[in-house]
Enzyme design. Structure first.
Site, PDB file in Angstrom:
ATOM      1  N   ASP A 256       0.877  -1.149   0.136  1.00 13.00           N
ATOM      2  CA  ASP A 256      -0.043  -0.039   0.135  1.00 13.00           C
ATOM      3  C   ASP A 256       0.990   1.276   0.125  1.00 13.00           C
ATOM      4  OD1 ASP A 256      -2.957   0.699   0.864  1.00 13.00           O
ATOM      5  OD2 ASP A 256      -1.573   2.061   1.576  1.00 13.00           O
TER       6      ASP A 256
ATOM      7  N   ASN B 220      -2.616  13.114  -3.484  1.00 14.81           N
ATOM      8  CA  ASN B 220      -3.723  13.424  -4.119  1.00 14.81           C
ATOM      9  C   ASN B 220      -4.237  14.809  -3.839  1.00 14.81           C
ATOM     10  OD1 ASN B 220      -4.540  11.561  -6.077  1.00 14.81           O
ATOM     11  ND2 ASN B 220      -5.490  10.272  -4.446  1.00 14.81           N
TER      12      ASN B 220
ATOM     13  N   ASP C 159      -2.131   9.250  -9.711  1.00  9.11           N
ATOM     14  CA  ASP C 159      -2.147   8.490 -11.051  1.00  9.11           C
ATOM     15  C   ASP C 159      -0.719   8.212 -11.395  1.00  9.11           C
ATOM     16  OD1 ASP C 159      -4.986   8.288 -10.724  1.00  9.11           O
ATOM     17  OD2 ASP C 159      -5.159   9.259 -12.548  1.00  9.11           O
TER      18      ASP C 159
ATOM     19  N   GLU D 251      -5.334   2.218  -3.935  1.00 10.13           N
ATOM     20  CA  GLU D 251      -3.650   2.136  -3.752  1.00 10.13           C
ATOM     21  C   GLU D 251      -2.865   1.029  -3.198  1.00 10.13           C
ATOM     22  OE1 GLU D 251      -5.217   3.090  -1.046  1.00 10.13           O
ATOM     23  OE2 GLU D 251      -3.283   3.885  -0.175  1.00 10.13           O
TER      24      GLU D 251
HETATM   25  N1  GTP Z   1      -4.794   9.405  -7.902  1.00 14.77           N
HETATM   26  C1  GTP Z   1      -5.752   8.186  -7.830  1.00 14.77           C
HETATM   27  N2  GTP Z   1      -6.139   8.148  -6.558  1.00 14.77           N
HETATM   28  C2  GTP Z   1      -6.519   6.904  -6.071  1.00 14.77           C
HETATM   29  C3  GTP Z   1      -6.902   6.012  -6.793  1.00 14.77           C
HETATM   30  N3  GTP Z   1      -7.436   4.975  -6.361  1.00 14.77           N
HETATM   31  C4  GTP Z   1      -7.686   5.521  -4.905  1.00 14.77           C
HETATM   32  N4  GTP Z   1      -7.083   6.547  -4.754  1.00 14.77           N
HETATM   33  C5  GTP Z   1      -7.068   7.497  -3.661  1.00 14.77           C
HETATM   34  O1  GTP Z   1      -6.172   7.068  -2.650  1.00 14.77           O
HETATM   35  C6  GTP Z   1      -6.556   7.377  -1.342  1.00 14.77           C
HETATM   36  C7  GTP Z   1      -6.007   6.273  -0.206  1.00 14.77           C
HETATM   37  O2  GTP Z   1      -6.057   7.171   1.116  1.00 14.77           O
HETATM   38  P1  GTP Z   1      -6.041   6.487   2.412  1.00 14.77           P
HETATM   39  O3  GTP Z   1      -6.670   5.036   2.277  1.00 14.77           O
HETATM   40  O4  GTP Z   1      -6.634   7.420   3.408  1.00 14.77           O
HETATM   41  O5  GTP Z   1      -4.377   5.991   2.716  1.00 14.77           O
HETATM   42  P2  GTP Z   1      -3.388   6.670   2.726  1.00 14.77           P
HETATM   43  O6  GTP Z   1      -3.337   8.364   2.528  1.00 14.77           O
HETATM   44  O7  GTP Z   1      -2.338   6.150   1.671  1.00 14.77           O
HETATM   45  O8  GTP Z   1      -2.657   6.909   4.031  1.00 14.77           O
HETATM   46  P3  GTP Z   1      -1.696   5.473   4.542  1.00 14.77           P
HETATM   47  O9  GTP Z   1      -2.127   4.320   3.754  1.00 14.77           O
HETATM   48  O10 GTP Z   1      -2.197   5.076   6.062  1.00 14.77           O
HETATM   49  O11 GTP Z   1      -0.391   5.749   4.394  1.00 14.77           O
HETATM   50  C8  GTP Z   1      -7.769   7.973  -1.229  1.00 14.77           C
HETATM   51  O12 GTP Z   1      -7.925   9.335  -1.255  1.00 14.77           O
HETATM   52  C9  GTP Z   1      -8.246   7.490  -2.729  1.00 14.77           C
HETATM   53  O13 GTP Z   1      -9.231   8.254  -3.162  1.00 14.77           O
HETATM   54  C10 GTP Z   1      -6.424   6.240  -8.320  1.00 14.77           C
HETATM   55  O14 GTP Z   1      -6.510   5.358  -9.077  1.00 14.77           O
HETATM   56  N5  GTP Z   1      -5.826   7.243  -8.528  1.00 14.77           N
END
Ligand code: GTP
Length: 296
Positions: free
Chosen positions: A170, A178, A187, A213
């Protein structure tokens, strides 16, 4: 066997196959007409290299250097098509000599023509299936069919008596990327990060986009101690990977990993849940690290 093709190539091939199937059916109709109505056959169909001259032949043999050549379903087409042209030539020879083809000769031609059509359709369906099971952003497999494939790996692990490991990966603080740099920057991280990761894996390893992600890596024939080495290479590589953003800037990233060995007699879902628990610990313990699931 997965198709060794990029998404765009898969799309193009699907369209090409539609054209080839239509051309094959048009040819079949014309040849059948010559046989049933005892008309003069097109001269090309009597030539020994008729299989090369037909629309199918011209399409097929220009793909000889294409990666699809390795794919068994593609190789089988050539054999059936050549046999079909030989059968057509035999049946046409009877017509030219003013006789009717033997029923066996005619049946053989019809069977081979229909078999070629079925094989072309099957190849097209396999290719479309591949399109549905590939994530367009990262090129990783999607979750569609993932559990089935993992169960196959579990069965193989039992058969070859070699362990199989599951790792959940992850990207760290991805929401912040983002929110602060924009969705296209997020992306770019996913695209470049996974391209790098895919490049470090062996060809029998597999990787699925498990969530936004989050990715699931399956390492067959790999004991835990070797899996740690592979995953550490990915972790360290990602931490040093300069991701190029659409703005032209470069971003440093990291990812966390939860690793678990698949139990051969327990559901694969349990191994995924164990890897997930280890991943949660990796996040809690500071991110950019690997945690291994250990039975209590
Ligand atoms: N740009 C982009 N963002 C995505 C995609 N799929 C998911 N996301 C975003 O990935 C983010 C994941 O955030 P969180 O689950 O809070 O996790 P994090 O910010 O990585 O925090 P930790 O995992 O605790 O380090 C969310 O804001 C989703 O909207 C994608 O295909 N493209």
């Amino acid at each position: 066997m997965p198709l060794p093709l990029e998404r765009e190539a898969i799309q193009n091939l699907t369209e090409e196959l539609e054209v080839i199937i239509a051309a094959h059916l048009a040819w079949f109709k014309q040849l059948n007409r010559s046989l049933v109505c005892a008309c003069d056959p097109p001269p090309g169909d009597m030539a020994p290299d008729a299989h090369l001259r037909s629309p199918f032949g011209q399409w097929y043999y220009t793909h000889e250097t294409h990666p699809l050549v390795e794919y068994p379903a593609f190789q089988e087409l050539a054999e059936v098509q050549q046999a079909m042209h030989n059968a057509a030539r035999l049946a046409l020879l009877d017509i030219i000599q003013g006789a009717r083809p033997f029923p066996e000769t005619y049946d053989n031609f019809i069977d081979l023509s229909l078999r070629l059509n079925t094989k072309l359709r099957k190849l097209q369906l396999d290719i479309i299936g591949e399109l549905l099971t590939t994530d367009p952003l990262t090129g990783c497999a999607t979750r569609r069919g993932m559990l089935g494939k993992l169960r196959e790996e579990q069965e193989r692990a039992i058969r070859i008596q070699r362990p199989c490991c599951i790792c959940l990966m992850d990207f760290d603080r991805f929401k912040r990327i983002n929110d602060e740099l924009g969705h296209p920057a997020g992306d770019a991280v996913l695209r470049q990060g996974m391209k790098f990761t895919l490049g470090l894996l062996r060809k029998y390893d597999s990787i699925y986009r498990y969530g936004g992600e989050e990715f699931l890596i399956c390492l067959p024939g790999t004991p835990l101690k070797d899996a740690v080495v592979v995953i550490e290479r990915i972790r360290n590589g990602l931490a040093h990977l300069p991701v190029e953003l659409p703005s032209g800037e470069t971003l440093r990233i990291s990812a966390s990993f939860g690793l678990a060995e698949m139990h051969t007699r327990r559901p694969v879902e349990e191994a995924i849940a164990n890897a997930d628990m280890a991943l949660i610990r990796a996040k809690e313990n500071g991110r950019n690290r690997i945690e291994i699931w250990q039975p209590e």
